[in-house]
Write an enzyme that holds these catalytic residues in place. Structure first.
Site, PDB file in Angstrom:
ATOM      1  N   ASP A 183      24.956 102.575  55.461  1.00 52.71           N
ATOM      2  CA  ASP A 183      23.598 102.784  54.958  1.00 52.71           C
ATOM      3  C   ASP A 183      22.598 102.057  55.849  1.00 52.71           C
ATOM      4  O   ASP A 183      22.665 100.840  56.004  1.00 52.71           O
ATOM      5  CB  ASP A 183      23.501 102.264  53.523  1.00 52.71           C
ATOM      6  CG  ASP A 183      22.228 102.707  52.821  1.00 52.71           C
ATOM      7  OD1 ASP A 183      21.316 103.207  53.501  1.00 52.71           O
ATOM      8  OD2 ASP A 183      22.144 102.542  51.591  1.00 52.71           O
ATOM      9  N   HIS A 185      19.214 102.353  55.236  1.00 52.17           N
ATOM     10  CA  HIS A 185      18.025 102.071  54.428  1.00 52.17           C
ATOM     11  C   HIS A 185      16.724 102.428  55.145  1.00 52.17           C
ATOM     12  O   HIS A 185      15.680 101.815  54.887  1.00 52.17           O
ATOM     13  CB  HIS A 185      17.981 100.597  54.013  1.00 52.17           C
ATOM     14  CG  HIS A 185      19.077 100.184  53.077  1.00 52.17           C
ATOM     15  ND1 HIS A 185      19.127 100.574  51.762  1.00 52.17           N
ATOM     16  CD2 HIS A 185      20.173  99.419  53.281  1.00 52.17           C
ATOM     17  CE1 HIS A 185      20.205 100.066  51.187  1.00 52.17           C
ATOM     18  NE2 HIS A 185      20.861  99.374  52.083  1.00 52.17           N
ATOM     19  N   GLU A 209      23.929 107.060  55.921  1.00 49.18           N
ATOM     20  CA  GLU A 209      22.916 107.266  54.879  1.00 49.18           C
ATOM     21  C   GLU A 209      21.538 106.807  55.326  1.00 49.18           C
ATOM     22  O   GLU A 209      21.394 105.732  55.911  1.00 49.18           O
ATOM     23  CB  GLU A 209      23.333 106.499  53.619  1.00 49.18           C
ATOM     24  CG  GLU A 209      22.367 106.602  52.467  1.00 49.18           C
ATOM     25  CD  GLU A 209      22.904 105.923  51.222  1.00 49.18           C
ATOM     26  OE1 GLU A 209      22.069 105.538  50.381  1.00 49.18           O
ATOM     27  OE2 GLU A 209      24.123 105.765  51.085  1.00 49.18           O
ATOM     28  N   GLU A 235      17.911 109.113  48.140  1.00 49.40           N
ATOM     29  CA  GLU A 235      17.640 108.175  47.057  1.00 49.40           C
ATOM     30  C   GLU A 235      16.142 107.987  46.835  1.00 49.40           C
ATOM     31  O   GLU A 235      15.720 107.576  45.751  1.00 49.40           O
ATOM     32  CB  GLU A 235      18.299 106.829  47.327  1.00 49.40           C
ATOM     33  CG  GLU A 235      17.707 106.043  48.481  1.00 49.40           C
ATOM     34  CD  GLU A 235      18.467 104.752  48.736  1.00 49.40           C
ATOM     35  OE1 GLU A 235      17.999 103.694  48.255  1.00 49.40           O
ATOM     36  OE2 GLU A 235      19.511 104.807  49.397  1.00 49.40           O
ATOM     37  N   ASP A 257      18.997 110.287  42.747  1.00 47.99           N
ATOM     38  CA  ASP A 257      19.295 109.221  41.792  1.00 47.99           C
ATOM     39  C   ASP A 257      18.943 109.709  40.400  1.00 47.99           C
ATOM     40  O   ASP A 257      17.819 110.155  40.161  1.00 47.99           O
ATOM     41  CB  ASP A 257      18.488 107.972  42.162  1.00 47.99           C
ATOM     42  CG  ASP A 257      18.903 106.747  41.378  1.00 47.99           C
ATOM     43  OD1 ASP A 257      18.908 106.818  40.121  1.00 47.99           O
ATOM     44  OD2 ASP A 257      19.213 105.715  42.002  1.00 47.99           O
ATOM     45  N   HIS A 284      23.164 108.829  44.051  1.00 52.77           N
ATOM     46  CA  HIS A 284      22.814 107.421  44.294  1.00 52.77           C
ATOM     47  C   HIS A 284      22.823 106.690  42.968  1.00 52.77           C
ATOM     48  O   HIS A 284      22.262 107.156  41.988  1.00 52.77           O
ATOM     49  CB  HIS A 284      21.418 107.381  44.919  1.00 52.77           C
ATOM     50  CG  HIS A 284      20.889 106.028  45.218  1.00 52.77           C
ATOM     51  ND1 HIS A 284      19.963 105.384  44.421  1.00 52.77           N
ATOM     52  CD2 HIS A 284      21.141 105.178  46.246  1.00 52.77           C
ATOM     53  CE1 HIS A 284      19.658 104.219  44.950  1.00 52.77           C
ATOM     54  NE2 HIS A 284      20.352 104.053  46.055  1.00 52.77           N
TER      55      HIS A 284
END
Length: 381
Positions: A183, A185, A209, A235, A257, A284
């Site tokens: 991930d 982010h 991700e 997400e 999510d 997520h």
């Protein structure tokens, strides 16, 4: 049947729950929250409650349409998350009123178990390797790691090498029978992603991700074209309309999510949209028990499902755990790296209401860290 009361509960470590009660005693629970903005979402839930009081909770689609489209200003993370928690609670009531689980209302189960993965902490490659190996030894078959901490928009060679070493260490620690995901982010730029992600290919991550920020979704096609590694995102996308450009760009995995993207009602439609593009669905969920239960109900009934995120035992849950608010922890037991399907009505879990009310008296003021680069720019947390 009419809705008579909507309550919210601010509970540690960083969550918000909502409780919807009816005149015949049925209660549904949901989890509407934006991490770090729980009080803001709480206010939005109570504004939306004006649209629900006196309504029949079993008209889930009609109420979802009303909550999302009855006002001039729509969407965004706060409103979508408020709708999401209330939508979960309405599905919970509908299932309980009929005596069936939500996945049966979504067309019935297509699988009997849902594969899950766990987050691991650790800042140095050696620590990440040890924690990954421990998770696999504990019974999981997949883990997810942070690519890095604070990263430059164009990482220098030392940062690139550190990211690659982390991936190499985890692959060595877990072997070739298990999976790991990485991930970012959204911490790096498109040029950096195109340079860096191909270097991770030899370690065969399950997916990479959110390599770039959601506001740069229009550049995802450039990232997808630069690598054979599956790219995942979602997400911080909150509707079918927001997922469409990502799917058109060729992402392999969508990650809505259930507590952000409009709840069960919208996420099941996002999953169906992804299926049209041959993309897989991996919800997520670094949140609490209600978000996880809602995610699992959708996963049980979704053909293009891949894997489920969950935060049981995650390293940054301080002050409370996912299982602490459950009257019965059995539904979330891991079996061979999966959670097995259950047939209890509604969301299929029982909340310990006394514990939730007690926790709400303390509440929380969780806030994300604020990172600033030495040059004065801000980084993603």
């Amino acid at each position: 049947m009419k809705i008579t009361r909507v309550e919210t509960f601010l509970v540690p470590p960083r969550w918000l729950f909502c409780r919807v009660e009816t005149d015949d005693g049925l209660v549904g629970w949901g989890e509407p929250v934006v991490e770090g903005r729980a009080d803001t979402v709480r206010a939005a839930v109570h504004e939306l409650a004006d649209l629900l009081l006196g309504a029949d909770p079993r008209r889930v689609e009609d109420l979802w349409q009303t909550m999302t489209k009855a006002a001039f200003y729509r969407g965004g993370p706060v409103l979508s998350s408020a709708v999401a928690g209330l939508d979960q609670a309405l599905w919970d009531i509908l299932g309980r009123s009929l005596g069936v689980p939500v996945h049966q209302l979504l067309g019935g189960a297509v699988r009997d178990r849902v594969r899950v993965y766990g987050w691991i902490g650790g800042d140095e490659p050696g620590e990440v390797g040890d924690e990954a190996a421990a998770q696999i030894a504990a019974g999981l078959t997949a883990v997810k790691i942070n690519a890095s901490g604070r990263a430059a928009a164009l990482p220098p060679p030392a940062q690139i090498d550190a990211i690659v070493r982390r991936a190499a260490t985890v692959r060595e620690a877990i072997g070739d029978e298990a999976d790991f995901a990485i991930d970012f982010h959204g911490r790096i730029t498109v040029p950096a992603a195109r340079r860096l992600i191909p270097l991770l290919e030899p370690y065969r991550p399950l997916f990479v991700e959110e390599p770039v920020l959601p506001e740069h979704t229009h550049r995802l096609a450039d990232v997808v074209a630069s690598t054979t590694t599956p790219i995942a995102c979602g997400e911080r996308l909150f509707s079918r309309a927001e997922f469409l450009p990502a799917l058109q760009a060729g992402v392999a995995v969508v990650q809505p999510d259930l507590s952000h993207a409009g709840g069960i009602s919208e996420v099941r439609r996002i999953a169906s949209l992804a299926e049209v593009y041959g993309a897989l669905f991996a919800p997520h969920c670094p949140l609490g028990p209600l978000s996880l239960a809602a995610s699992l109900q959708v996963a049980f009934a979704t053909p293009n499902f891949l894997i489920q995120e969950q935060s049981i035992g995650i390293h940054y849950n301080h002050g409370a755990e996912v299982l602490d608010y459950l009257a019965d922890r059995a539904p979330f037991a891991f079996v061979d790296g999966s959670i097995e399907r259950w047939d209890a009505p509604g969301l299929g879990i029982e909340i310990d209401e006394d514990e939730v009310r007690r926790a709400d008296r303390t509440g929380h003021r969780w806030r994300p860290p604020v990172w600033r680069h030495p040059d004065g720019g801000h980084a993603e947390w």
